[in-house]
Design a protein around this motif. Sequence first.
Motif, PDB file in Angstrom:
ATOM      1  N   SER A  89      37.526  13.472  32.631  1.00 15.05           N
ATOM      2  CA  SER A  89      38.382  14.242  33.546  1.00 15.05           C
ATOM      3  C   SER A  89      39.778  13.623  33.637  1.00 15.05           C
ATOM      4  CB  SER A  89      37.747  14.311  34.935  1.00 15.05           C
ATOM      5  OG  SER A  89      36.508  14.997  34.871  1.00 15.05           O
ATOM      6  N   SER A 118      37.351  16.407  38.953  1.00 16.33           N
ATOM      7  CA  SER A 118      36.011  15.843  38.784  1.00 16.33           C
ATOM      8  C   SER A 118      35.016  16.941  38.448  1.00 16.33           C
ATOM      9  CB  SER A 118      35.580  15.126  40.069  1.00 16.33           C
ATOM     10  OG  SER A 118      34.234  14.709  39.975  1.00 16.33           O
ATOM     11  N   THR A 174      32.048  12.056  41.957  1.00 19.49           N
ATOM     12  CA  THR A 174      32.369  10.708  41.463  1.00 19.49           C
ATOM     13  C   THR A 174      32.995   9.870  42.581  1.00 19.49           C
ATOM     14  OG1 THR A 174      32.625  11.499  39.212  1.00 19.49           O
ATOM     15  CG2 THR A 174      33.754   9.442  39.756  1.00 19.49           C
TER      16      THR A 174
HETATM   17  C1  F6R Z   1      32.467  11.106  29.655  1.00 19.44           C
HETATM   18  C2  F6R Z   1      31.832  11.135  30.960  1.00 19.44           C
HETATM   19  C3  F6R Z   1      32.409  10.314  32.079  1.00 19.44           C
HETATM   20  C4  F6R Z   1      32.876  11.255  33.177  1.00 19.44           C
HETATM   21  C5  F6R Z   1      33.384  10.488  34.393  1.00 19.44           C
HETATM   22  C6  F6R Z   1      33.951  11.416  35.450  1.00 19.44           C
HETATM   23  O1  F6R Z   1      31.761  11.795  28.700  1.00 19.44           O
HETATM   24  O2  F6R Z   1      30.884  11.839  31.144  1.00 19.44           O
HETATM   25  O3  F6R Z   1      33.470   9.513  31.629  1.00 19.44           O
HETATM   26  O4  F6R Z   1      33.879  12.060  32.630  1.00 19.44           O
HETATM   27  O5  F6R Z   1      32.348   9.722  34.931  1.00 19.44           O
HETATM   28  O6  F6R Z   1      32.991  12.322  35.901  1.00 19.44           O
HETATM   29  P1  F6R Z   1      33.406  13.547  36.793  1.00 19.44           P
HETATM   30  O7  F6R Z   1      34.291  14.430  35.990  1.00 19.44           O
HETATM   31  O8  F6R Z   1      32.113  14.200  37.182  1.00 19.44           O
HETATM   32  O9  F6R Z   1      34.140  13.007  37.990  1.00 19.44           O
END
Ligand code: F6R
Length: 360
Positions: A54, A98, A103
Amino acid sequence: SKGGYPHFMLKEIHEQPRALVDTLYGLSSDPTLREASKIMAEARRVFITAAGTSYHASLHFAVALSKIAGVLATPFVASEYEAYLPVVREGDVLIAVSQSGETMDTLKAARAFKERGAKLIAVSNVVDSAIPRESDIALYTRAGPEIGVAATKTFTTQTLLLSFLVLDYALLRGAILKSEYDEYARELSRASDLAAKSIAWSEGLAKKVSEMLRLKQSMYYLSRGVGLPTAMEGALKIKELAYIHAESYPAGESKHGPIALVEEGFPVVFVVPRDVYYEKVLLGNIQEMKARGAWIIGVAPEDTSLGEQFDLFFRVPSSHWLTTPITHTPPMQLLAYYTSTLKGYDPDKPRNLAKTVTVE
Ligand code: F6R
């Protein structure tokens, strides 16, 4: 269900054309995009934060905002928010990106900015998750549930959504004419078709290349400007899934240190956006790598002038630079997938990783 695919990741890579159509459709009927543009237009400064994949989508936003709207946004990795906090005041806006909306690093950054008076815009794939709930406004990708731990369809849909936010904001601010907006929007509306072609054209080659790549321990993913966030995403995928050490940095930095590692057969992926400027500056970087024996893997438009420079050429459809993440990411997702499975790993559950990181 995996819908006939051996892994969720492969299914989700192939779902990208559908996810992009749905996201596009969602945006066309969603007044929140305009509301988010208004918040940005009223803001003194724009920050954008996220983690992992992200964050790469956030970098795409910052580059596009500068090039199209002529406005600077400050992107930062969510867990680093503390370094930015002292300057935050009322009148600032933070866009928190996110996929999961849960996260912890991103949630903490959002809360801290809010406490100092900043407005919050959430970009997420999960309706009513924690970050959207705590934000002034929420924009949603419509990728559908992503089960594989590695982000795939959520990345391409995030970059599509964020590109439209840039366009809407630029139009609102008068930075572009309606005719220019329409032209950009036309390019973006091809996203689904572009992703479908990119996947179809690269799958066979990705399978083949993985047989050589699985023997490598280290590699580089290089690009410049609008291609760099996509190169960074490529490096993250091969690291997470195939456990190959991969570093991504602006190609111009090679001679300032990293080239010391390059020897015969060292794999270097070049992400080449469709743009004569990038073709020109990247040619020199490719040649300096070749001179040291690097194995050059190009991800570039089918009509690039650099085709002959590549040892291996992942052809992607020729399109506007704004769609670079959509055209150039799928070959690198597939490369990571096939290298991972060839090495006997489970790409849906890479070691040491969780889909959603709810601890700091
Ligand atoms: C990469 C991956 C992680 C997420 C990161 C953020 O393939 O899965 O790097 O991108 O943990 O997660 P979100 O977007 O859910 O906040």
